[in-house]
Design an enzyme around this catalytic site. Structure first.
Site, PDB file in Angstrom:
ATOM      1  N   THR A 107       1.037  -1.075  -0.001  1.00  0.00           N
ATOM      2  CA  THR A 107      -0.038   0.219   0.031  1.00  0.00           C
ATOM      3  C   THR A 107       0.964   1.281  -0.050  1.00  0.00           C
ATOM      4  OG1 THR A 107      -1.582  -1.067   1.149  1.00  0.00           O
ATOM      5  CG2 THR A 107      -1.879   1.238   1.167  1.00  0.00           C
ATOM      6  N   LYS A 182      -7.219   1.241  -2.780  1.00  0.00           N
ATOM      7  CA  LYS A 182      -6.717   0.834  -1.294  1.00  0.00           C
ATOM      8  C   LYS A 182      -6.804   1.975  -0.371  1.00  0.00           C
ATOM      9  CE  LYS A 182      -5.228  -1.675   1.651  1.00  0.00           C
ATOM     10  NZ  LYS A 182      -3.821  -2.419   1.828  1.00  0.00           N
ATOM     11  N   LYS A 250       0.758   5.210   8.204  1.00  0.00           N
ATOM     12  CA  LYS A 250       1.311   5.552   6.761  1.00  0.00           C
ATOM     13  C   LYS A 250      -0.011   5.415   6.019  1.00  0.00           C
ATOM     14  CE  LYS A 250       2.388   2.248   4.641  1.00  0.00           C
ATOM     15  NZ  LYS A 250       1.954   1.217   3.439  1.00  0.00           N
TER      16      LYS A 250
END
Length: 311
Positions: A107, A182, A250
């Site tokens: 990701t 995502k 993150k």
């Protein structure tokens, strides 16, 4: 892409795998179980042991992996790691041959996915950004969701490999589209997990048996992967990582940055992000995302367990 150079799948297709952490080790293991020959690399060499025992060949760098492979998969931690293992001097693009395929399951940033696609195309290499969802359970049980950006014909070429560990494989568009999708996924998870923690906290304070509560609501309109898979972990205080808090921070940071660029206000995501930042400040960054419950417990001076104490 030259037709003569393009990779096709067959029994002799050589696979490269970079990143054998919580999810990557299971995903790589499924390919090994299918009989593919795999060359593997991980920055922490001790984490390679599990795939080496299944037949993978250890390499000393991403470049060495690529030099021995037709198709290379990467799943690492942060965008900086992606840039290093793919575009660095000893990275995948320095070693992958003309006609090769690169699939990044990390990701990461949509802009970086586009940059990698451009750099790969200049070397006659096809690149897909293909982040996954399903956590350690989905990886272990080979039922991940895979969100893909890039060239659609390349997706079809590698689909049999992706089916080794994925059951929901979706093509979303050009480079970066997988990463944008995502971000949608992570926004939904963040807000959904906050609801799970608040609901369990409420049930505990109301004196309910939380195992029964999860069974009652888990198959109704409030049912979700979060309540059915992470809810049972929360009530037995199992905060082992299926997905690290520090990695989720993150992801949320990428989503918030992209939202800012698009002039979008996402207050729910911002709130959950701050809760996780607070947990990291308390030393919990390597716990699983279900440890969001700890932040809510601290806020309310309550500790959740399966059964509330008798009133």
């Amino acid at each position: 892409m030259s037709d003569s150079a393009a990779v096709t799948l067959n029994e002799g297709t050589r696979i490269g795998w970079i990143g054998t952490g919580v999810m990557g080790s299971s995903m790589c293991g499924h390919l090994l179980a299918k009989g593919y020959k795999v060359w593997a690399y991980n920055r922490s060499a001790d984490k390679l042991r599990c795939v080496i025992e299944k037949g993978a060949i250890a390499c000393s760098s991403p470049k060495e992996v690529a030099e021995n492979s037709d198709i290379v998969f990467t799943i690492v931690g942060f965008p900086s790691d992606v840039r290093e293992v793919i575009m660095g001097a000893s990275g995948v693009l320095a070693g992958l041959k003309d006609g090769g395929i690169l699939i990044d399951h990390t990701t990461s940033e949509p802009s970086l996915a586009k940059e990698i696609a451009t750099a790969a195309a200049a070397k006659n290499i096809r690149s897909l950004d293909a982040p996954v969802s399903g956590g350690d359970i989905g990886a272990s049980e080979a039922r991940l969701s895979i969100m893909i950006g890039g060239d659609e014909s390349t997706v079809e070429t590698v689909r049999p490999l992706l089916q080794a560990y994925g059951t929901n494989i979706q093509y979303l568009g050009g480079p970066g589209s997988g990463q944008h999708t995502k971000m949608v996924n992570q926004i939904l998870i963040a807000n959904g997990l906050l609801g799970v923690c608040e609901g369990l906290l409420y049930g505990y304070k109301a004196g309910l048996d939380l195992e029964n509560v999860i069974r009652a609501v888990g198959s109704g309109a409030a049912g979700s992967w979060q309540i059915n898979n992470l809810g049972p972990r929360i009530i037995v205080r199992n905060f082992d990582p299926g997905f690290f808090i520090e990695h989720f921070i993150k992801d949320m940071g990428i989503a918030l940055d992209e939202a800012k660029r698009m002039n979008l206000a996402l207050p729910g995501l911002s709130l959950v992000h701050q809760f996780y930042v607070a947990l990291t400040a308390h030393g919990h960054g390597r716990l699983g995302t279900q440890a969001l419950a700890l932040a809510l417990e601290n806020l309310n001076n309550v500790q959740i367990s399966k059964k509330a104490p008798s009133s």
